[in-house]
Design a protein around this motif. Structure first.
Motif, short mmCIF file in Angstrom:
data_model
loop_
_atom_site.label_atom_id
_atom_site.label_comp_id
_atom_site.label_asym_id
_atom_site.label_seq_id
_atom_site.Cartn_x
_atom_site.Cartn_y
_atom_site.Cartn_z
N ASN A 198 -7.36 -0.26 -7.22
CA ASN A 198 -7.76 0.50 -8.41
C ASN A 198 -8.67 1.67 -8.04
O ASN A 198 -8.52 2.76 -8.58
N GLY A 199 -9.59 1.44 -7.14
CA GLY A 199 -10.47 2.51 -6.69
C GLY A 199 -9.70 3.63 -6.01
O GLY A 199 -10.00 4.81 -6.20
N THR A 200 -8.69 3.26 -5.24
CA THR A 200 -7.85 4.26 -4.58
C THR A 200 -7.10 5.09 -5.61
O THR A 200 -6.97 6.31 -5.48
N ALA A 201 -6.61 4.44 -6.65
CA ALA A 201 -5.90 5.16 -7.72
C ALA A 201 -6.82 6.17 -8.40
O ALA A 201 -6.44 7.33 -8.63
N VAL A 202 -8.04 5.76 -8.69
CA VAL A 202 -8.99 6.66 -9.33
C VAL A 202 -9.35 7.82 -8.40
O VAL A 202 -9.39 8.98 -8.80
N ALA A 203 -9.56 7.50 -7.12
CA ALA A 203 -9.89 8.55 -6.14
C ALA A 203 -8.75 9.55 -5.99
O ALA A 203 -8.98 10.76 -5.95
N MET A 204 -7.52 9.05 -5.90
CA MET A 204 -6.38 9.96 -5.74
C MET A 204 -6.20 10.84 -6.97
O MET A 204 -5.87 12.02 -6.84
N THR A 205 -6.46 10.29 -8.14
CA THR A 205 -6.38 11.09 -9.36
C THR A 205 -7.45 12.18 -9.33
O THR A 205 -7.18 13.33 -9.67
N GLY A 206 -8.65 11.83 -8.91
CA GLY A 206 -9.73 12.81 -8.81
C GLY A 206 -9.41 13.93 -7.83
O GLY A 206 -9.64 15.11 -8.11
N VAL A 207 -8.87 13.57 -6.69
CA VAL A 207 -8.49 14.58 -5.69
C VAL A 207 -7.39 15.47 -6.25
O VAL A 207 -7.44 16.71 -6.11
N ALA A 208 -6.38 14.86 -6.89
CA ALA A 208 -5.29 15.66 -7.47
C ALA A 208 -5.81 16.61 -8.53
O ALA A 208 -5.44 17.80 -8.55
N GLU A 209 -6.69 16.12 -9.41
CA GLU A 209 -7.23 16.99 -10.45
C GLU A 209 -8.08 18.11 -9.86
O GLU A 209 -8.01 19.25 -10.32
N PHE A 210 -8.86 17.80 -8.85
CA PHE A 210 -9.66 18.83 -8.18
C PHE A 210 -8.76 19.92 -7.59
O PHE A 210 -9.00 21.11 -7.78
N LEU A 211 -7.71 19.50 -6.88
CA LEU A 211 -6.81 20.47 -6.25
C LEU A 211 -6.06 21.29 -7.29
O LEU A 211 -5.87 22.50 -7.11
N VAL A 212 -5.67 20.65 -8.38
CA VAL A 212 -4.97 21.39 -9.44
C VAL A 212 -5.88 22.46 -10.02
O VAL A 212 -5.48 23.62 -10.17
N TRP A 270 0.82 -1.21 0.00
CA TRP A 270 0.00 0.00 0.00
C TRP A 270 0.86 1.26 0.00
O TRP A 270 0.51 2.25 -0.63
N THR A 271 2.01 1.23 0.69
CA THR A 271 2.91 2.39 0.66
C THR A 271 3.42 2.61 -0.75
O THR A 271 3.44 3.74 -1.26
N SER A 272 3.80 1.53 -1.41
CA SER A 272 4.26 1.62 -2.79
C SER A 272 3.14 2.12 -3.70
O SER A 272 3.36 2.99 -4.56
N ALA A 273 1.95 1.60 -3.53
CA ALA A 273 0.81 2.01 -4.37
C ALA A 273 0.50 3.49 -4.16
O ALA A 273 0.24 4.21 -5.12
N LEU A 274 0.53 3.95 -2.92
CA LEU A 274 0.26 5.36 -2.66
C LEU A 274 1.34 6.25 -3.28
O LEU A 274 1.04 7.32 -3.81
N GLY A 275 2.58 5.80 -3.23
CA GLY A 275 3.66 6.56 -3.87
C GLY A 275 3.48 6.64 -5.37
O GLY A 275 3.60 7.71 -5.97
N ARG A 276 3.16 5.50 -6.00
CA ARG A 276 2.93 5.49 -7.45
C ARG A 276 1.74 6.36 -7.82
O ARG A 276 1.79 7.14 -8.77
N ASN A 277 0.66 6.21 -7.07
CA ASN A 277 -0.54 6.98 -7.39
C ASN A 277 -0.32 8.47 -7.14
O ASN A 277 -0.83 9.31 -7.88
N GLY A 278 0.42 8.79 -6.10
CA GLY A 278 0.73 10.20 -5.85
C GLY A 278 1.60 10.78 -6.95
O GLY A 278 1.40 11.92 -7.39
N ALA A 279 2.55 9.99 -7.43
CA ALA A 279 3.40 10.44 -8.53
C ALA A 279 2.56 10.66 -9.78
O ALA A 279 2.74 11.62 -10.52
N ARG A 280 1.59 9.76 -10.01
CA ARG A 280 0.70 9.93 -11.15
C ARG A 280 -0.19 11.15 -10.96
O ARG A 280 -0.57 11.80 -11.92
N GLY A 281 -0.54 11.45 -9.71
CA GLY A 281 -1.37 12.63 -9.45
C GLY A 281 -0.68 13.90 -9.88
O GLY A 281 -1.33 14.86 -10.28
#
Length: 182
Positions: free
Chosen positions: A132-146, A5-16
């Protein structure tokens, strides 16, 4: 597993961080048009240039890149994406900015097959939908903040360039976390 999960959050954050370069161009396009003195048609091509790479490369990338180590593909694509994003902010001409946008779009699309494989490799089968749901959610949050914060970036300096490299520095730090824990 906490490491997965730490790795996944790092990858998803980098994608964000991709969201900054992907979405902010539209918000700063008027300033870019003023900098390069481009027409509305050229501005439209520049805005759409991020999608040229994915449109051309999605199916070939999925067919060819699924044979390679997904962590290597993710790492290489994020590193190349960082280089193209830095080029966004350093572009001396419209042509360089256009090439940086197309290249950035290409690096974005080659990550998708690797993302699916990494999720399957790093997580037990029952956790794959949640990952996968976490990845989509993190992308949505990143796009909203951007979209929420980008209008504030150029105000102090009236310069559109600094936001691109800063976003990738953040993404590269998260990528390091991802690589260390996977």
């Amino acid at each position: 597993c906490p490491v997965a999960w730490t790795s996944a959050l790092g990858r998803n954050g980098a994608r964000g961080g991709v969201a900054v370069a992907k979405l902010t161009l539209g918000l700063v396009l008027a300033k870019i048009a003023k900098t390069f003195g481009i027409s509305d048609s050229e501005a439209g091509w520049l805005g759409a240039s991020f999608r040229i790479g994915p449109t051309i490369m999605m199916i070939p990338a999925a067919l060819l890149l699924c044979r390679f180590n997904p962590l290597h593909i993710t790492t290489i694509s994020l590193a190349l994406g960082a280089i193209f994003t830095f080029l966004h902010g350093l572009s001396p001409t419209l042509a360089v900015l256009f090439v940086a946008r197309v290249g950035f779009g290409f690096t974005h699309v080659i990550r998708w097959p690797a993302r699916a494989l990494l999720t399957q490799l790093c997580h037990p089968l029952r956790e794959v939908p949640l990952a996968n749901g976490t990845a989509v959610a993190m992308t949505g949050v990143a796009e909203f903040l951007v979209l929420l914060l980008t209008p504030l970036l150029p105000t102090p300096t009236d310069n559109w360039r600094p936001g691109f490299p800063l976003s990738r520095l953040f993404s590269l730090r998260l990528l390091l976390v991802s690589v260390l824990f996977c």
